[in-house]
Design an enzyme around this catalytic site. Structure first.
Site, PDB file in Angstrom:
ATOM      1  N   GLY A  38      -3.612 -27.065  -7.426  1.00 54.14           N
ATOM      2  CA  GLY A  38      -2.695 -26.123  -8.078  1.00 54.14           C
ATOM      3  C   GLY A  38      -1.244 -26.394  -7.730  1.00 54.14           C
ATOM      4  O   GLY A  38      -0.917 -27.291  -6.937  1.00 54.14           O
ATOM      5  N   CYS A  92       6.475 -15.083  -2.654  1.00 55.89           N
ATOM      6  CA  CYS A  92       7.668 -15.943  -2.700  1.00 55.89           C
ATOM      7  C   CYS A  92       8.971 -15.142  -2.789  1.00 55.89           C
ATOM      8  O   CYS A  92       9.958 -15.469  -2.125  1.00 55.89           O
ATOM      9  CB  CYS A  92       7.571 -16.889  -3.896  1.00 55.89           C
ATOM     10  SG  CYS A  92       6.951 -16.117  -5.388  1.00 55.89           S
ATOM     11  N   HIS A 115      13.386 -19.395  -7.885  1.00 52.49           N
ATOM     12  CA  HIS A 115      13.566 -17.959  -8.128  1.00 52.49           C
ATOM     13  C   HIS A 115      14.989 -17.567  -7.698  1.00 52.49           C
ATOM     14  O   HIS A 115      15.481 -18.032  -6.662  1.00 52.49           O
ATOM     15  CB  HIS A 115      12.588 -17.136  -7.271  1.00 52.49           C
ATOM     16  CG  HIS A 115      11.163 -17.140  -7.770  1.00 52.49           C
ATOM     17  ND1 HIS A 115      10.733 -17.817  -8.882  1.00 52.49           N
ATOM     18  CD2 HIS A 115      10.056 -16.500  -7.278  1.00 52.49           C
ATOM     19  CE1 HIS A 115       9.428 -17.615  -9.057  1.00 52.49           C
ATOM     20  NE2 HIS A 115       8.997 -16.826  -8.098  1.00 52.49           N
TER      21      HIS A 115
HETATM   22  P1  NAP Z   1      -2.615 -22.731 -10.040  1.00 51.91           P
HETATM   23  O1  NAP Z   1      -1.608 -23.796 -10.247  1.00 51.91           O
HETATM   24  O2  NAP Z   1      -3.205 -22.072 -11.210  1.00 51.91           O
HETATM   25  O3  NAP Z   1      -3.791 -23.330  -9.112  1.00 51.91           O
HETATM   26  C1  NAP Z   1      -4.956 -22.604  -8.805  1.00 51.91           C
HETATM   27  C2  NAP Z   1      -5.767 -23.363  -7.781  1.00 51.91           C
HETATM   28  O4  NAP Z   1      -6.889 -22.565  -7.396  1.00 51.91           O
HETATM   29  C3  NAP Z   1      -6.315 -24.681  -8.309  1.00 51.91           C
HETATM   30  O5  NAP Z   1      -6.332 -25.632  -7.283  1.00 51.91           O
HETATM   31  C4  NAP Z   1      -7.734 -24.288  -8.681  1.00 51.91           C
HETATM   32  O6  NAP Z   1      -8.643 -25.365  -8.668  1.00 51.91           O
HETATM   33  C5  NAP Z   1      -8.052 -23.366  -7.529  1.00 51.91           C
HETATM   34  N1  NAP Z   1      -9.244 -22.588  -7.824  1.00 51.91           N
HETATM   35  C6  NAP Z   1      -9.492 -21.836  -8.924  1.00 51.91           C
HETATM   36  N2  NAP Z   1     -10.759 -21.330  -8.881  1.00 51.91           N
HETATM   37  C7  NAP Z   1     -11.285 -21.768  -7.724  1.00 51.91           C
HETATM   38  C8  NAP Z   1     -12.565 -21.623  -7.111  1.00 51.91           C
HETATM   39  N3  NAP Z   1     -13.535 -20.896  -7.675  1.00 51.91           N
HETATM   40  N4  NAP Z   1     -12.783 -22.215  -5.913  1.00 51.91           N
HETATM   41  C9  NAP Z   1     -11.812 -22.965  -5.328  1.00 51.91           C
HETATM   42  N5  NAP Z   1     -10.594 -23.175  -5.879  1.00 51.91           N
HETATM   43  C10 NAP Z   1     -10.338 -22.574  -7.058  1.00 51.91           C
HETATM   44  O7  NAP Z   1      -2.019 -21.558  -9.146  1.00 51.91           O
HETATM   45  P2  NAP Z   1      -0.879 -21.621  -7.989  1.00 51.91           P
HETATM   46  O8  NAP Z   1       0.419 -21.306  -8.583  1.00 51.91           O
HETATM   47  O9  NAP Z   1      -1.034 -22.847  -7.178  1.00 51.91           O
HETATM   48  O10 NAP Z   1      -1.279 -20.337  -7.160  1.00 51.91           O
HETATM   49  C11 NAP Z   1      -2.509 -20.231  -6.505  1.00 51.91           C
HETATM   50  C12 NAP Z   1      -2.530 -18.958  -5.697  1.00 51.91           C
HETATM   51  O11 NAP Z   1      -1.540 -19.066  -4.679  1.00 51.91           O
HETATM   52  C13 NAP Z   1      -2.143 -17.712  -6.511  1.00 51.91           C
HETATM   53  O12 NAP Z   1      -3.267 -17.131  -7.145  1.00 51.91           O
HETATM   54  C14 NAP Z   1      -1.557 -16.843  -5.462  1.00 51.91           C
HETATM   55  O13 NAP Z   1      -2.574 -16.102  -4.827  1.00 51.91           O
HETATM   56  C15 NAP Z   1      -0.923 -17.812  -4.489  1.00 51.91           C
HETATM   57  N6  NAP Z   1       0.524 -17.940  -4.733  1.00 51.91           N
HETATM   58  C16 NAP Z   1       1.331 -17.510  -3.799  1.00 51.91           C
HETATM   59  C17 NAP Z   1       2.675 -17.574  -3.981  1.00 51.91           C
HETATM   60  C18 NAP Z   1       3.584 -16.995  -2.982  1.00 51.91           C
HETATM   61  O14 NAP Z   1       4.392 -16.256  -3.420  1.00 51.91           O
HETATM   62  N7  NAP Z   1       3.502 -17.297  -1.722  1.00 51.91           N
HETATM   63  C19 NAP Z   1       3.231 -18.116  -5.110  1.00 51.91           C
HETATM   64  C20 NAP Z   1       2.378 -18.582  -6.076  1.00 51.91           C
HETATM   65  C21 NAP Z   1       1.020 -18.483  -5.862  1.00 51.91           C
HETATM   66  P3  NAP Z   1      -9.126 -26.067 -10.041  1.00 51.91           P
HETATM   67  O15 NAP Z   1      -8.080 -27.086 -10.353  1.00 51.91           O
HETATM   68  O16 NAP Z   1     -10.418 -26.691  -9.662  1.00 51.91           O
HETATM   69  O17 NAP Z   1      -9.250 -25.001 -11.079  1.00 51.91           O
HETATM   70  O1  3JN Z   2       4.843 -14.833 -10.143  1.00 51.85           O
HETATM   71  C1  3JN Z   2       5.421 -15.335  -9.187  1.00 51.85           C
HETATM   72  O2  3JN Z   2       6.553 -15.816  -9.291  1.00 51.85           O
HETATM   73  C2  3JN Z   2       4.764 -15.346  -7.852  1.00 51.85           C
HETATM   74  C3  3JN Z   2       3.318 -15.113  -7.978  1.00 51.85           C
HETATM   75  C4  3JN Z   2       2.533 -14.944  -6.950  1.00 51.85           C
HETATM   76  C5  3JN Z   2       1.132 -14.643  -7.125  1.00 51.85           C
HETATM   77  C6  3JN Z   2       0.474 -14.998  -8.298  1.00 51.85           C
HETATM   78  C7  3JN Z   2      -0.861 -14.677  -8.489  1.00 51.85           C
HETATM   79  C8  3JN Z   2      -1.567 -13.991  -7.523  1.00 51.85           C
HETATM   80  C9  3JN Z   2       0.426 -13.967  -6.129  1.00 51.85           C
HETATM   81  C10 3JN Z   2       1.100 -13.654  -4.840  1.00 51.85           C
HETATM   82  O3  3JN Z   2       1.309 -14.578  -4.060  1.00 51.85           O
HETATM   83  O4  3JN Z   2       1.437 -12.506  -4.583  1.00 51.85           O
HETATM   84  C11 3JN Z   2      -0.911 -13.629  -6.342  1.00 51.85           C
HETATM   85  C12 3JN Z   2      -1.693 -12.875  -5.329  1.00 51.85           C
HETATM   86  O5  3JN Z   2      -2.216 -13.507  -4.427  1.00 51.85           O
HETATM   87  O6  3JN Z   2      -1.789 -11.661  -5.466  1.00 51.85           O
END
Ligand code: NAP
Ligand code: 3JN
Length: 345
Positions: free
Chosen positions: A13, A129, A249
């Protein structure tokens, strides 16, 4: 733990790939790095800096012999596997909201509250973030002058909503410029009933609405900020908006200090040498932070510092960072670095 075995869950991701890049770029002392995702990507090969990594499906056994597991595959996957990883001896650094507000789980931005790492039960939460960049910028000000109130409006890039949202912005921009019908399939939130174009638009909704009228993204900023600063009584309000920027952001932050008579120059001085911050604040030269120029950089950029015209303790600033770097991946890797440093003491 002088060199460690690492796993990255969600490694394909937007956040996971950036975690891998940061680990390699910072020469993190790893003996092995295991890339985990869903069954859909098992067998895919990811190449970074000429090194090849094969993606594996995430199963409980994936965490045997793992010392540090970074999770960024959504809250449901963290809830399913984080305890499994801890049971097998790993420390989990979780990028999702699954555990952020659990009292016994530290929520950490190393520049602000690295000491919270001294007490953990195997899981450490990485904040949202938008929270990370705001508290990093406010911490030196809070430390010198105290804080009483924060009102923030965000301008969030599409990469915060994942790899598919970046594609959606690109596709819709082409559709708009070629005068084709714009297809909106993802934003503001995959769980919603309505979708709106993000190209040439601004959407004042990130994540679902709560009964209070705030979105969950706004509530994350409010609650996480109070927890990280350990200030339950701090007044915080947020409005979160998605804009058509790929990465970076931006935030317009209004804050009130506790101390009387503080000047803008004193606020600026407190920020100049603060860790992780770069001040870009010279209106005579039209210098201020912008998301386009923060892309790929580690720092939190601060500018447009000015006094509120009416409130004697009120100030405004503009804060920008690459949301996938300090907003997610870098902060997680810095947590891991701080953990290793704590263990060496
Ligand atoms: P993304 O680009 O959509 O990537 C999602 C990742 O999750 C991919 O590697 C996907 O693998 C994997 N995944 C989905 N279903 C899964 C499963 N059943 N088992 C294992 N892996 C699975 O999303 P992203 O932007 O990287 O964000 C991912 C998560 O990080 C978000 O949902 C959120 O909770 C967190 N996040 C945090 C911040 C922050 O503010 N710190 C910011 C953005 C996101 P596949 O390629 O195999 O589908
Ligand atoms: O939308 C953004 O700019 C940040 C998104 C973060 C995010 C997206 C999907 C699920 C989160 C997060 O880190 O708060 C989550 C989540 O884990 O709830």
């Amino acid at each position: 733990m002088s060199t460690v075995n690492i796993a990255i869950v969600g490694a394909t991701g937007a956040v996971g790939t950036t975690i891998l890049e940061k680990l390699l770029e910072r020469d993190f002392p790893s003996s092995s790095i295991k890339l985990l995702a869903s069954a859909r990507s098992a067998g895919n090969v990811i190449e970074v800096d000429g090194k090849q990594f094969t993606v594996e499906e995430t199963v409980p056994e994936s965490f045997e012999d793992v010392d540090i597991a970074f999770f960024s595959a959504g809250g449901a996957i963290s809830k399913m596997f984080a305890e499994e990883a801890v049971k097998r001896g790993a420390v989990v650094i979780d990028n999702t909201s699954a555990f952020r507000m659990t009292e016994t789980i530290p929520l950490v931005v190393p520049e602000v509250n690295a000491d919270a790492l001294n007490e953990h039960n195997g899981i450490i939460a990485n904040p949202n973030c938008s929270t990370i960049q705001m508290v990093t910028a406010l911490e030196p000000i809070r430390d010198s002058f105290g804080l009483g109130r924060i009102i923030v409006s965000t301008y969030q890039a599409v990469s915060g909503a994942g790899a598919e949202a970046i594609d959606e912005l690109e596709t819709q921009s082409n559709q708009f410029l070629n005068r084709h019908e714009i297809e909106a399939k993802l934003l503001p939130t995959g769980a919603g009933e309505k979708f709106y174009p993000i190209s040439f638009n601004a959407i004042p909704q990130i994540d679902a609405f709560d009964s209070s009228g705030y979105t969950l993204e706004e509530l994350k900023m409010i609650n996480e900020t109070k927890k990280i600063f350990n200030m339950n009584d701090l007044h915080v309000s947020a409005t979160c908006v998605r804009i058509p920027v790929v990465s970076g952001h931006s935030e317009s932050v209004y804050f009130e200090v506790d101390k009387e008579g503080v000047t803008v120059d004193e606020i600026r001085s407190s920020l100049v040498n603060a860790p992780g911050i770069v001040v870009q604040d010279d209106t005579n030269k039209q210098e201020y932070p912008m998301p386009l120029f923060s892309e790929g950089k580690d720092d939190v950029f601060v500018g447009r510092l000015r006094k509120d015209p009416d409130h004697p303790k009120g100030f405004h600033m503009w804060v920008v960072t690459d949301n996938l770097i300090k907003g997610a991946a870098l902060n997680s890797v810095q947590i891991a670095e701080a953990l290793l440093a704590t263990e060496k003491k």
